[in-house]
Design a protein around this motif. Structure first.
Motif, PDB file in Angstrom:
ATOM      1  N   UNK A   1       0.804  -1.227   0.000  1.00  0.00           N
ATOM      2  CA  UNK A   1       0.000   0.000   0.000  1.00  0.00           C
ATOM      3  C   UNK A   1       0.838   1.279   0.000  1.00  0.00           C
ATOM      4  N   UNK A   2       2.147   1.147   0.256  1.00  0.00           N
ATOM      5  CA  UNK A   2       3.031   2.308   0.205  1.00  0.00           C
ATOM      6  C   UNK A   2       4.462   1.818  -0.019  1.00  0.00           C
ATOM      7  N   UNK A   3       5.375   2.705  -0.411  1.00  0.00           N
ATOM      8  CA  UNK A   3       6.761   2.281  -0.646  1.00  0.00           C
ATOM      9  C   UNK A   3       7.352   1.604   0.586  1.00  0.00           C
ATOM     10  N   UNK A   4       8.225   0.637   0.349  1.00  0.00           N
ATOM     11  CA  UNK A   4       8.795  -0.129   1.456  1.00  0.00           C
ATOM     12  C   UNK A   4      10.286   0.158   1.592  1.00  0.00           C
ATOM     13  N   UNK A   5      10.795  -0.066   2.777  1.00  0.00           N
ATOM     14  CA  UNK A   5      12.226   0.117   3.046  1.00  0.00           C
ATOM     15  C   UNK A   5      13.013  -1.051   2.464  1.00  0.00           C
ATOM     16  N   UNK A   6      14.327  -0.906   2.426  1.00  0.00           N
ATOM     17  CA  UNK A   6      15.185  -1.963   1.889  1.00  0.00           C
ATOM     18  C   UNK A   6      15.047  -3.275   2.673  1.00  0.00           C
ATOM     19  N   UNK A   7      15.040  -3.257   4.016  1.00  0.00           N
ATOM     20  CA  UNK A   7      14.869  -4.522   4.750  1.00  0.00           C
ATOM     21  C   UNK A   7      13.514  -5.193   4.459  1.00  0.00           C
ATOM     22  N   UNK A   8      12.457  -4.387   4.367  1.00  0.00           N
ATOM     23  CA  UNK A   8      11.144  -4.956   4.064  1.00  0.00           C
ATOM     24  C   UNK A   8      11.130  -5.520   2.652  1.00  0.00           C
ATOM     25  N   UNK A   9      11.782  -4.822   1.704  1.00  0.00           N
ATOM     26  CA  UNK A   9      11.848  -5.331   0.338  1.00  0.00           C
ATOM     27  C   UNK A   9      12.578  -6.668   0.295  1.00  0.00           C
ATOM     28  N   UNK A  10      13.624  -6.808   1.095  1.00  0.00           N
ATOM     29  CA  UNK A  10      14.356  -8.075   1.134  1.00  0.00           C
ATOM     30  C   UNK A  10      13.445  -9.197   1.626  1.00  0.00           C
ATOM     31  N   UNK A  11      12.662  -8.912   2.666  1.00  0.00           N
ATOM     32  CA  UNK A  11      11.712  -9.909   3.164  1.00  0.00           C
ATOM     33  C   UNK A  11      10.668 -10.242   2.109  1.00  0.00           C
TER      34      UNK A  11
ATOM     35  N   UNK B   1      10.753 -10.000  -1.131  1.00  0.00           N
ATOM     36  CA  UNK B   1      11.308 -10.763  -2.244  1.00  0.00           C
ATOM     37  C   UNK B   1      11.386 -12.244  -1.898  1.00  0.00           C
ATOM     38  N   UNK B   2      11.826 -12.538  -0.691  1.00  0.00           N
ATOM     39  CA  UNK B   2      11.912 -13.930  -0.242  1.00  0.00           C
ATOM     40  C   UNK B   2      10.515 -14.525  -0.071  1.00  0.00           C
ATOM     41  N   UNK B   3       9.601 -13.733   0.465  1.00  0.00           N
ATOM     42  CA  UNK B   3       8.222 -14.197   0.663  1.00  0.00           C
ATOM     43  C   UNK B   3       7.568 -14.535  -0.671  1.00  0.00           C
ATOM     44  N   UNK B   4       7.690 -13.652  -1.641  1.00  0.00           N
ATOM     45  CA  UNK B   4       7.084 -13.894  -2.944  1.00  0.00           C
ATOM     46  C   UNK B   4       7.640 -15.152  -3.586  1.00  0.00           C
ATOM     47  N   UNK B   5       8.939 -15.362  -3.436  1.00  0.00           N
ATOM     48  CA  UNK B   5       9.549 -16.568  -3.989  1.00  0.00           C
ATOM     49  C   UNK B   5       9.025 -17.815  -3.284  1.00  0.00           C
ATOM     50  N   UNK B   6       8.783 -17.706  -1.998  1.00  0.00           N
ATOM     51  CA  UNK B   6       8.312 -18.844  -1.207  1.00  0.00           C
ATOM     52  C   UNK B   6       6.901 -19.257  -1.587  1.00  0.00           C
ATOM     53  N   UNK B   7       6.020 -18.279  -1.853  1.00  0.00           N
ATOM     54  CA  UNK B   7       4.614 -18.586  -2.138  1.00  0.00           C
ATOM     55  C   UNK B   7       4.284 -18.533  -3.625  1.00  0.00           C
ATOM     56  N   UNK B   8       5.307 -18.378  -4.469  1.00  0.00           N
ATOM     57  CA  UNK B   8       5.091 -18.318  -5.921  1.00  0.00           C
ATOM     58  C   UNK B   8       4.049 -17.267  -6.297  1.00  0.00           C
ATOM     59  N   UNK B   9       4.230 -16.070  -5.780  1.00  0.00           N
ATOM     60  CA  UNK B   9       3.291 -14.977  -6.039  1.00  0.00           C
ATOM     61  C   UNK B   9       4.038 -13.653  -5.930  1.00  0.00           C
ATOM     62  N   UNK B  10       3.432 -12.603  -6.473  1.00  0.00           N
ATOM     63  CA  UNK B  10       3.921 -11.246  -6.259  1.00  0.00           C
ATOM     64  C   UNK B  10       2.720 -10.340  -6.026  1.00  0.00           C
TER      65      UNK B  10
ATOM     66  N   UNK C   1       6.298 -24.430   7.528  1.00  0.00           N
ATOM     67  CA  UNK C   1       6.449 -23.494   8.635  1.00  0.00           C
ATOM     68  C   UNK C   1       6.904 -22.127   8.137  1.00  0.00           C
ATOM     69  N   UNK C   2       7.724 -22.109   7.091  1.00  0.00           N
ATOM     70  CA  UNK C   2       8.189 -20.837   6.547  1.00  0.00           C
ATOM     71  C   UNK C   2       7.034 -20.069   5.913  1.00  0.00           C
ATOM     72  N   UNK C   3       6.191 -20.759   5.153  1.00  0.00           N
ATOM     73  CA  UNK C   3       5.034 -20.103   4.540  1.00  0.00           C
ATOM     74  C   UNK C   3       4.147 -19.486   5.618  1.00  0.00           C
ATOM     75  N   UNK C   4       3.870 -20.246   6.663  1.00  0.00           N
ATOM     76  CA  UNK C   4       3.009 -19.752   7.733  1.00  0.00           C
ATOM     77  C   UNK C   4       3.629 -18.556   8.442  1.00  0.00           C
ATOM     78  N   UNK C   5       4.920 -18.648   8.729  1.00  0.00           N
ATOM     79  CA  UNK C   5       5.609 -17.553   9.424  1.00  0.00           C
ATOM     80  C   UNK C   5       5.646 -16.292   8.574  1.00  0.00           C
ATOM     81  N   UNK C   6       5.916 -16.462   7.285  1.00  0.00           N
ATOM     82  CA  UNK C   6       5.999 -15.317   6.384  1.00  0.00           C
ATOM     83  C   UNK C   6       4.628 -14.683   6.158  1.00  0.00           C
ATOM     84  N   UNK C   7       3.595 -15.502   6.038  1.00  0.00           N
ATOM     85  CA  UNK C   7       2.249 -14.953   5.845  1.00  0.00           C
ATOM     86  C   UNK C   7       1.833 -14.103   7.033  1.00  0.00           C
ATOM     87  N   UNK C   8       2.149 -14.588   8.236  1.00  0.00           N
ATOM     88  CA  UNK C   8       1.830 -13.816   9.436  1.00  0.00           C
ATOM     89  C   UNK C   8       2.590 -12.500   9.440  1.00  0.00           C
ATOM     90  N   UNK C   9       3.869 -12.531   9.115  1.00  0.00           N
ATOM     91  CA  UNK C   9       4.655 -11.291   9.103  1.00  0.00           C
ATOM     92  C   UNK C   9       4.127 -10.321   8.053  1.00  0.00           C
TER      93      UNK C   9
END
Length: 288
Positions: free
Chosen positions: A175-185, A187-196, A254-262
């Motif tokens: 919903x708004x621009x993200x910081x570099x650390x959030x972008x890093x997360x 990117x990994x999240x999208x790769x994990x769930x095969x989505x963007x 467990x990674x998918x669940x943890x990342x979705x919550x974050x």
């Protein structure tokens, strides 16, 4: 891309979806989409009630009338389609790249006595095998994040809609621009769930580029992301069974669940409900 000539990448995605489907149906009350909580918290209702509330909210936006023909683009296991068919008395055709989801939709329709209203076919939403102007309306419930070219997919939905036909879709957004650390997360999240998930500000342009008219865009993230805590709990409880029954590594579950919550906890995260329509007249250049 033809449904029966899929790339190895698509085959991998299909396998991962089908591995997660059984547990997702249980955790999400029979649906594969998240729940809607009117008070913006977890509330006192069940997950089934919350996910059905989101289906009903989208049905209101779709405004389908009895006897109309509806396209479900990315039908999953068919639960939203069946609810729409039952409550709105419409005929619905679901498409999905997963043959397992097509079979489940077909089986569920038969079990609920709705085979005359709900059918399903294996197809790619970016290359729909239907004539122009063959549906009265369409929806895509949390399927577009997994599509490589969303403008092309929406353009195909526009093509098969009759002039004036409405399309409703949901998509998580930044919903708004993200910081570099959030972008890093992310990117990994999208790769994990095969989505963007796109920036919220880009969604109107995506709709227009597909040749559609934007009717309404609403961010309901505050009413959605409370679901994620229950999702994580459910995935954590099912991780061992998933590994033994469908071969989904516990670490990935467990990674998918943890990342979705974050993701749901990030202030940058949103959940857009988008209502658009095919123009009644088309006088400008067709989308490329």
């Amino acid at each position: 891309m033809e449904a029966n000539r899929q790339s190895p990448e698509i085959e991998t995605i299909i396998k991962q979806y089908e591995q997660l489907t059984a547990v997702s149906e249980v955790i999400l009350g029979g649906n594969l989409h998240v729940g809607y909580w009117p008070d913006g918290d977890r509330g006192s209702g069940s997950m089934r009630e919350a996910t059905d509330r989101l289906t009903d909210l989208l049905a209101e936006e779709l405004d389908a009338r009895p006897g109309q023909r509806i396209l479900d683009a990315g039908c999953g296991t068919g639960r939203p389609a069946l609810r729409l068919a039952r409550t709105r008395r419409v005929d619905l055709l679901g498409v999905d790249i997963s043959p397992g989801h097509v079979k489940q939709t077909t089986d569920h329709a038969r079990e609920e006595g709705l085979s005359d209203q709900v059918t399903a076919e294996q197809a790619d939403v970016m290359d729909l095998p239907f004539p122009d102007a063959s549906f009265d309306a369409a929806w895509a419930v949390e399927s577009l994040p997994h599509v490589p070219d969303r403008v092309r997919a929406l353009g195909e939905i526009r093509r098969v809609l009759r002039p004036g036909g409405r399309v409703v879709f949901t998509i998580c957004v930044e919903r708004r621009p993200v910081s570099a650390p959030v972008r890093e997360f992310l990117t990994d999240y999208y790769d994990t769930v095969n989505a963007t998930y796109p920036p919220l500000a880009s969604v109107p342009g995506m709709v227009v580029d597909a040749g559609l008219e934007l009717v309404r865009l609403t961010d309901i993230g505050e009413n959605i992301f409370s679901t994620m805590a229950r999702v994580k709990e459910g995935f954590d409880e099912a991780a061992e069974d998933l590994e033994s029954s469908v071969g989904l590594p516990r670490e990935r579950t467990e990674k998918i669940a943890r990342y979705a919550l974050r993701f749901g906890e990030l202030p940058e995260s949103g959940y857009a409900v988008v209502v658009a329509r095919r123009p009644v007249t088309w006088s400008s250049v067709e989308p490329g």
